[in-house]
Design a protein around this motif. Structure first.
Motif, PDB file in Angstrom:
ATOM      1  N   CYS A 374     -23.457 -41.396 -14.890  1.00  0.00           N
ATOM      2  CA  CYS A 374     -23.982 -40.490 -16.243  1.00  0.00           C
ATOM      3  C   CYS A 374     -24.858 -39.421 -16.330  1.00  0.00           C
ATOM      4  O   CYS A 374     -25.555 -39.474 -15.961  1.00  0.00           O
ATOM      5  CB  CYS A 374     -25.100 -42.167 -16.860  1.00  0.00           C
ATOM      6  SG  CYS A 374     -25.609 -41.138 -18.224  1.00  0.00           S
ATOM      7  N   GLU A 376     -26.649 -38.692 -18.622  1.00  0.00           N
ATOM      8  CA  GLU A 376     -27.357 -38.593 -19.489  1.00  0.00           C
ATOM      9  C   GLU A 376     -29.029 -39.469 -18.454  1.00  0.00           C
ATOM     10  O   GLU A 376     -29.891 -38.413 -17.669  1.00  0.00           O
ATOM     11  CB  GLU A 376     -27.754 -39.429 -20.047  1.00  0.00           C
ATOM     12  CG  GLU A 376     -28.509 -39.024 -21.447  1.00  0.00           C
ATOM     13  CD  GLU A 376     -28.402 -38.060 -22.518  1.00  0.00           C
ATOM     14  OE1 GLU A 376     -29.225 -37.132 -22.456  1.00  0.00           O
ATOM     15  OE2 GLU A 376     -27.254 -37.451 -22.624  1.00  0.00           O
ATOM     16  N   CYS A 377     -28.201 -39.810 -17.807  1.00  0.00           N
ATOM     17  CA  CYS A 377     -29.734 -40.778 -17.017  1.00  0.00           C
ATOM     18  C   CYS A 377     -29.871 -40.612 -15.134  1.00  0.00           C
ATOM     19  O   CYS A 377     -30.228 -41.618 -14.449  1.00  0.00           O
ATOM     20  CB  CYS A 377     -29.399 -42.640 -17.057  1.00  0.00           C
ATOM     21  SG  CYS A 377     -29.186 -42.932 -16.807  1.00  0.00           S
ATOM     22  N   CYS A 387     -23.529 -47.457 -20.391  1.00  0.00           N
ATOM     23  CA  CYS A 387     -24.130 -46.837 -19.378  1.00  0.00           C
ATOM     24  C   CYS A 387     -25.337 -47.943 -19.049  1.00  0.00           C
ATOM     25  O   CYS A 387     -25.908 -48.606 -20.153  1.00  0.00           O
ATOM     26  CB  CYS A 387     -24.897 -45.691 -19.342  1.00  0.00           C
ATOM     27  SG  CYS A 387     -26.071 -45.750 -18.345  1.00  0.00           S
ATOM     28  N   GLY A 389     -27.505 -47.886 -17.486  1.00  0.00           N
ATOM     29  CA  GLY A 389     -29.174 -47.089 -17.175  1.00  0.00           C
ATOM     30  C   GLY A 389     -30.308 -47.462 -18.527  1.00  0.00           C
ATOM     31  O   GLY A 389     -30.696 -47.637 -19.227  1.00  0.00           O
ATOM     32  N   CYS A 390     -29.133 -46.044 -19.598  1.00  0.00           N
ATOM     33  CA  CYS A 390     -29.664 -45.660 -21.167  1.00  0.00           C
ATOM     34  C   CYS A 390     -29.221 -46.302 -22.177  1.00  0.00           C
ATOM     35  O   CYS A 390     -29.304 -45.840 -23.421  1.00  0.00           O
ATOM     36  CB  CYS A 390     -30.007 -44.582 -20.771  1.00  0.00           C
ATOM     37  SG  CYS A 390     -28.455 -43.534 -20.865  1.00  0.00           S
TER      38      CYS A 390
END
Ligand SMILES: [Zn+2]
Length: 467
Positions: A374, A376-377, A387, A389-390
């Motif tokens: 990802c 982003e994170c 994702c 995670g986020c």
């Protein structure tokens, strides 16, 4: 054979019975494959050795490191077997049926102990992936009556090559994914905050050269990224950092300590009591981050460890699986295993729970598993639309990690797939029609694609005829 009742999990009981059935059938070499932390010792000691001892079989349990001698002795004692040790200080005890033996001692003394070795009926080889090392064949030949039971989580050599000719039948335990789903292993979450540049790192004997790795990875900037990721994802939780060299491990521990964490490095040069104290400090909470080069990769059992920090890139699937396996053990209160990967090991080898294809004849099929990261994170995961995670969603659809035929792809996955790859997988006109429909291609594409397919099939037919 009669089985002694013991608390084995259902799959352990089933696997033990399968192994015993092979031995009863007279199979010379059985290889038992179970992921790290799946409880192979329970199966072997409680399920198999306990039973063959009841039938009076002289048994040898081979271990390749001195620390494991006492540990194995205790495990055998727990199921009521009074075993003896064969090591530099002890010869076989004629009154004992089971011997835990240091492999090096047996290799060195096989001439002197020849008469005794000839009486052995079962030889159990722990960490059986080492059996390709020199001296093994000769040692096993010194026990002509013995059937072999090899046990390993990684049934191939470090470089992925097959294990050789020592085993003929495989008993497969459940996979990492199956053990996780059943609650016997922790699910892993992976974060990849950094990708090392390994372009100048030489490869020798199947893995990155240690000196080059140290030059790339022993870098305070990378270590600081590791500390940031640890602080963000699993602060204060017990973790092991796998480093590229002893110097690197020491430096990483220094920087973690400077950042306010309780950190210590362990290595083979240390006094064993000091090293054991450091490892048990991790279990007791006196240490948060233990750093090491190689010493805690294999055989160290610390269920409390909740995280691994990868700072040592490796091309060895075996080493990767051992290191990630260290943190998957379940423990009260532990909900997940956290892997912080600054070495791109998960990118190269796949998620810890990915099923790996291998065989005794061909070894491991490399690079089978795609993951995505990802942006982003920095969570890394098997391809999915969202994702974990986020929760960011991606346009790329969920796809299987190994795609060999069009049947494996949904229409929406096909829409995002490169047309050339789809066409190469097409085997029939119906496949081409499906591609044309999903991709909304004009009839002209289908016409030309059919011609290309016929030409390709004709060529394959010719090649088979003249092969
Ligand atoms: Zn994310």
């Amino acid at each position: 054979m009669k089985h002694v009742p013991l608390q084995l999990r259902p799959y352990q009981r089933k696997n033990a019975d399968e192994i015993l059935a092979c031995l009863e059938r007279g199979v010379c070499g059985v290889l038992y494959v179970l992921p790290t932390a799946g409880g192979k010792t329970v199966v072997v000691v409680g399920g198999v050795i306990r039973t063959v001892v009841d039938h009076g079989w002289p048994t040898v349990f081979l271990v390749h490191r001195r620390e494991l001698l006492q540990q194995s002795l205790r495990q055998l004692a727990a199921v009521g077997i009074d075993a003896a040790i064969v090591d530099p200080d002890h010869d076989p005890d004629p009154t004992a049926l089971v011997h835990v033996c240091s492999i090096d001692t047996l290799k060195a003394r096989k001439g002197r102990l020849a008469d005794w070795l000839r009486t052995i009926r079962l030889v159990v080889v722990d960490e059986a992936h080492h059996t390709v090392a020199p001296g093994w064949q000769a040692l096993l030949e010194a026990m002509p009556q013995a059937q072999r039971l090899g046990v390993t989580a990684t049934p191939f050599r470090g470089d992925g090559k097959p294990l050789g000719d020592l085993f003929e039948v495989v008993v497969r335990g459940p996979s990492v994914a199956e053990l996780t789903a059943a609650g016997f292993l922790c699910p892993a979450e992976v974060w990849s905050p950094y990708s090392p540049d390994l372009s100048g790192v030489k490869v020798s004997r199947g893995d990155f050269s240690a000196g080059d790795l140290d030059r790339v990875m022993n870098n305070d900037k990378i270590t600081k990224l590791a500390i940031n990721a640890y602080s963000a994802r699993m602060p204060l939780e017990p973790a092991i950092a796998f480093c590229s060299s002893i110097d690197h491990a020491r430096r990483v521990a220094e920087l973690f300590s400077a950042a306010g964490y309780l950190s210590l490095s362990v290595d083979g040069d240390m006094d064993p009591t000091e090293r054991d104290a450091a490892i048990s400090g991790l279990a007791a909470g006196r240490i948060q981050v233990l750093t090491s080069c190689m010493i805690i990769s294999e055989g160290t059992d610390i269920p409390v460890v909740a995280g691994a920090i990868f700072l040592r890139p490796t091309k060895s699937a075996q080493l990767y699986m051992q290191q990630s396996g260290r943190v998957l053990r379940i423990n009260p209160g532990k909900k997940r295993a956290c892997i912080i990967d600054l070495a791109d090991n998960v990118k190269l080898h796949g998620m810890p729970e990915a099923d790996r294809t291998w065989s005794l004849q061909h070894g491991l099929i490399p690079n089978q598993h795609r993951t995505v990261r990802c942006p982003e994170c920095h969570r890394r995961f098997a391809p999915a639309p969202c994702c974990p995670g986020c929760r960011r969603t991606f346009q790329a659809p969920s796809v299987p990690t190994v795609v060999r035929s069009l049947d494996q792809l949904t229409d929406s996955a096909m829409r995002a797939w490169p047309t050339q790859e789809l066409e190469n997988m097409a085997r029939t006109e119906a496949d081409l029609k499906r591609i044309a429909r999903v991709k909304d291609f004009a009839p002209g594409w289908l016409f030309h694609a059919k011609q290309r397919l016929s030409a390709r099939l004709a060529k394959q037919y010719e090649m088979r005829r003249y092969a």
